[in-house]
Design a protein around this motif. Structure first.
Motif, PDB file in Angstrom:
ATOM      1  N   ARG A 202       0.818  -1.207   0.000  1.00 31.01           N
ATOM      2  CA  ARG A 202       0.000   0.000   0.000  1.00 31.01           C
ATOM      3  C   ARG A 202       0.854   1.262   0.000  1.00 31.01           C
ATOM      4  NH1 ARG A 202      -5.217   0.526   1.208  1.00 31.01           N
ATOM      5  NH2 ARG A 202      -5.312  -1.411   2.424  1.00 31.01           N
ATOM      6  N   THR A 203       1.881   1.306   0.865  1.00 19.70           N
ATOM      7  CA  THR A 203       2.670   2.538   0.956  1.00 19.70           C
ATOM      8  C   THR A 203       3.422   2.807  -0.347  1.00 19.70           C
ATOM      9  OG1 THR A 203       4.516   1.319   1.982  1.00 19.70           O
ATOM     10  CG2 THR A 203       2.960   2.412   3.457  1.00 19.70           C
ATOM     11  N   ASP A 206       0.833   3.521  -3.248  1.00 19.72           N
ATOM     12  CA  ASP A 206       0.150   4.807  -3.050  1.00 19.72           C
ATOM     13  C   ASP A 206       1.035   5.957  -3.507  1.00 19.72           C
ATOM     14  OD1 ASP A 206      -2.093   6.418  -1.351  1.00 19.72           O
ATOM     15  OD2 ASP A 206      -0.117   7.335  -1.083  1.00 19.72           O
TER      16      ASP A 206
END
Length: 644
Positions: A202-203, A206
């Protein structure tokens, strides 16, 4: 993004199986990997790794240059829920011991014989390292080490397994979650052991998507992947954003062919740290030294026009029609051919990051029509914190906060960041994690800076490096060093002065640029050490230092940091000698300690100082370099007071 890297791979392969995903240059010919070909290899490697015993949540080391098969290995590991840990391919064997043991690594992927040799050398110190797979078999035919095998054999075993278990790979990919750990990057810290920075799918995705949306990136972009995969900057641009956007990543044949490959590919999206742009500019200036008088005069004349007009045209500010005509002529005769020679003819967006770039260097590229911009970030923030919009590019700022980012400046001037791209933790270091991240999600960057009236972030220096001279004047060493490094004759500089009555500098010459300069003047020399101590070279460097002092005198805050004395080092600063990090950042504290005798001589009023230094050669041997270094005074200037 609510997905994972392997899921994005499967999506691209399903939506456009025959589109190019990567290109690799082999034997002078570009070979294309389609999404369907890539996903098939990833499937087979993943099945092979499963049979070898790679478990979900386990780490696997990947060490080598950018290659489709290296990327496939990382994707295959992530498909099984394992965590790839890229290491710097130019790291010494000893430097690999800590990350391998710290992460309990049992399996490693090595690109070639050089990397295999490193891993075999440290095996006694890393007893858990059971399996090593290599890509390039050259030189490895007679290696009989236990657990050593080719990637081809691993993929072949995986292919046989996949035929018997056709749903295995897709099932494993389906088990992955966006908040699972996706990769770990060991920071090449300037002090102590490196720290393992843990990032999730996700990090990373994103921030990759935030950067792509900011610059309107599409699947039609062309990217050249030539920096170490262990550096998060390269990893974001050619891995996270590659899978987020689906553009084409091109892998050069070797580090020696990067400039040729850059011209052949003509990337539309380009990323490099300042030292690469410094090196390119140095090569341009060397070529101009070799040019005839007419060509040199034309170059310098039109460059004056470019510096005056180019940035305004790039930023779409008003420019008179006569200036536009003059710039257009310059573009036809100088800037266009120069962009083409550098491989930047098709660049739509170019970024520099990793450390501060000198304003003169930055302005040069924008002046000749290259949309070079700065961004701000770090390993811990997954790179993208601040970025410069196309029409708001300034040399002294790093842009505005990008999507999802909040910035706060602490009372001591340190920049704090809150972002969806922040690290999950430092691996097995809860104390460091607690120091870096507050309970409410703010990350301590360690950088000193402020937000200007337009909302742009301006970074002054590392907070720990910004100091004061004895008279209270601000001392920002990195700012001074960057101004020195703009000159093609200076490759590296270390400014000292915190707490002292004046600033001084230790300087590395650029051996290629100064060597070329010396040869044109029939100045003989016998290697770097001899050339560095020539009186003529000292006068050349003194002129550069005094020009920097004149610039500093015009800055009210930094005028006190002018360089009073300097010396030219007898050897180049080197990561193998511990003086630089693997990303070529100066290890300031280490250098101050190692060269304390030189610093003392600078401040002791001496005209010369003998020094002998131990060095490490590329083949692992050690030796020593000695010289008596000259110490020279530089002219300083009275501060220029701003008009009332």
């Amino acid at each position: 993004m609510d997905t994972t890297f392997p899921r994005l791979l499967l999506r691209h392969a399903a939506e456009r199986p025959d589109a190019p995903a990567m290109r690799e240059k082999e034997f002078g010919i570009w070979q294309t990997w389609t999404w369907s070909r890539l996903v098939l290899l990833v499937r087979h490697i993943a099945c092979g790794l499963h049979q070898a015993g790679l478990a979900r949540g386990e780490h696997i080391v990947v060490i080598g240059t950018n290659r489709p098969r290296l990327y496939a290995t990382m994707l295959a590991s992530q498909a099984l829920g394992a965590i790839p840990v890229p290491l710097y391919q130019d790291a010494t064997a000893a430097e690999c011991v800590f990350p391998i043991n710290n992460a309990d690594v049992r399996f490693a992927f090595a690109e070639d014989q050089e990397q295999v040799d490193k891993l075999l050398e440290i095996r006694s110190q890393c007893p858990q390292l059971a399996g090593i797979w290599f890509d390039e078999p050259r030189g490895l035919r007679n290696y009989l080490a236990a657990g050593l095998a080719s990637l081809d054999s691993l993929a072949e075993e995986g292919r046989a397994f996949a035929q018997l278990h056709p749903d295995f790979f897709d099932t494993e990919v389906g088990l992955g979650r966006p908040d699972d750990v996706a990769a770990m990057f060991f920071t090449s810290g300037t002090t102590g052991h490196p720290k393992g920075v843990v990032h999730t799918h996700r990090t990373l995705l994103d921030r990759g998507r935030a950067g792509a949306e900011f610059d309107h990136l599409t699947s039609s972009e062309e990217v050249l992947a030539y920096m170490p995969p262990a550096w998060i900057g390269q990893n974001i641009f050619s891995y996270a954003q590659w899978l987020a956007c689906g553009y084409v990543v091109n892998c050069p044949e070797s580090p020696d062919t990067v400039m040729i490959d850059l011209k052949e590919i003509g990337p539309t999206y380009y990323f490099a740290p300042p030292r690469v742009f410094e090196g390119l500019l140095t090569s341009v200036m060397i070529r101009m030294e070799d040019a005839g008088a007419i060509k040199r005069a034309m170059f310098h004349g039109f460059m004056n026009v470019a510096r005056r007009v180019g940035p305004a045209l790039r930023d779409k500010r008003p420019v008179g029609w006569l200036d536009r005509i003059e710039y257009a002529i310059g573009d036809a005769l100088v800037y266009g051919p120069l962009r083409n020679n550098l491989g930047f003819s098709r660049v739509r967006v170019a970024y520099t990051a990793g450390e501060a770039i000198g304003p003169d260097l930055f302005s040069f590229y924008r002046a000749i029509g290259i949309n070079l911009k700065q961004l701000y970030g770090s390993t811990e923030t997954a790179v993208f914190v601040c970025m410069q919009p196309d029409d708001q590019v300034r040399a002294d700022t790093v842009g505005i906060p990008c999507s999802g980012v909040e910035i706060r400046v602490a009372e001591n001037g340190e920049v704090l960041v809150r972002s969806p791209g922040l690290l999950k933790e430092y691996w097995r270091d809860p104390e460091a994690t607690a120091q870096a991240k507050t309970s409410d999600g703010w990350y301590h960057t360690g950088d000193a800076g402020f937000l200007d009236a337009h909302g742009h972030l301006k970074i002054i220096d590392r907070a720990k490096d910004v100091g004061r001279l004895a008279d209270g004047s601000m001392f920002a060493p990195k700012y001074i060093e960057n101004k020195l490094k703009f000159f093609p004759y200076i490759k590296e500089a270390v400014a000292v002065g915190d707490g002292r009555e004046k600033a001084c500098a230790l300087i590395n010459i650029d051996f290629e640029a100064v060597g070329n300069w010396a040869e044109k003047r029939n100045l003989p020399y016998a290697g770097y050490t001899d050339l560095a101590q020539k009186p003529q070279v000292y006068r050349l460097i003194q002129d550069c230092v005094e020009k920097v002092n004149a610039d500093l005198a015009a800055d009210e805050k930094l005028a006190g940091g002018q360089i009073h004395r300097f010396l030219v080092l007898h050897k180049e600063l080197d990561a193998d000698d511990g003086e630089l990090t693997r990303t070529n950042k100066v290890r300031r504290g280490f250098i101050a300690e190692k060269y304390a005798v030189l610093v003392d001589a600078l401040y002791g009023g001496r005209d010369e100082q003998y020094i002998e230094t131990q060095v490490k050669f590329e083949d692992g041997r050690t030796g020593s370099v000695s010289a008596t270094l000259k110490i020279v005074d530089a002219r300083t200037f009275a501060p220029v007071r701003a008009a009332a």
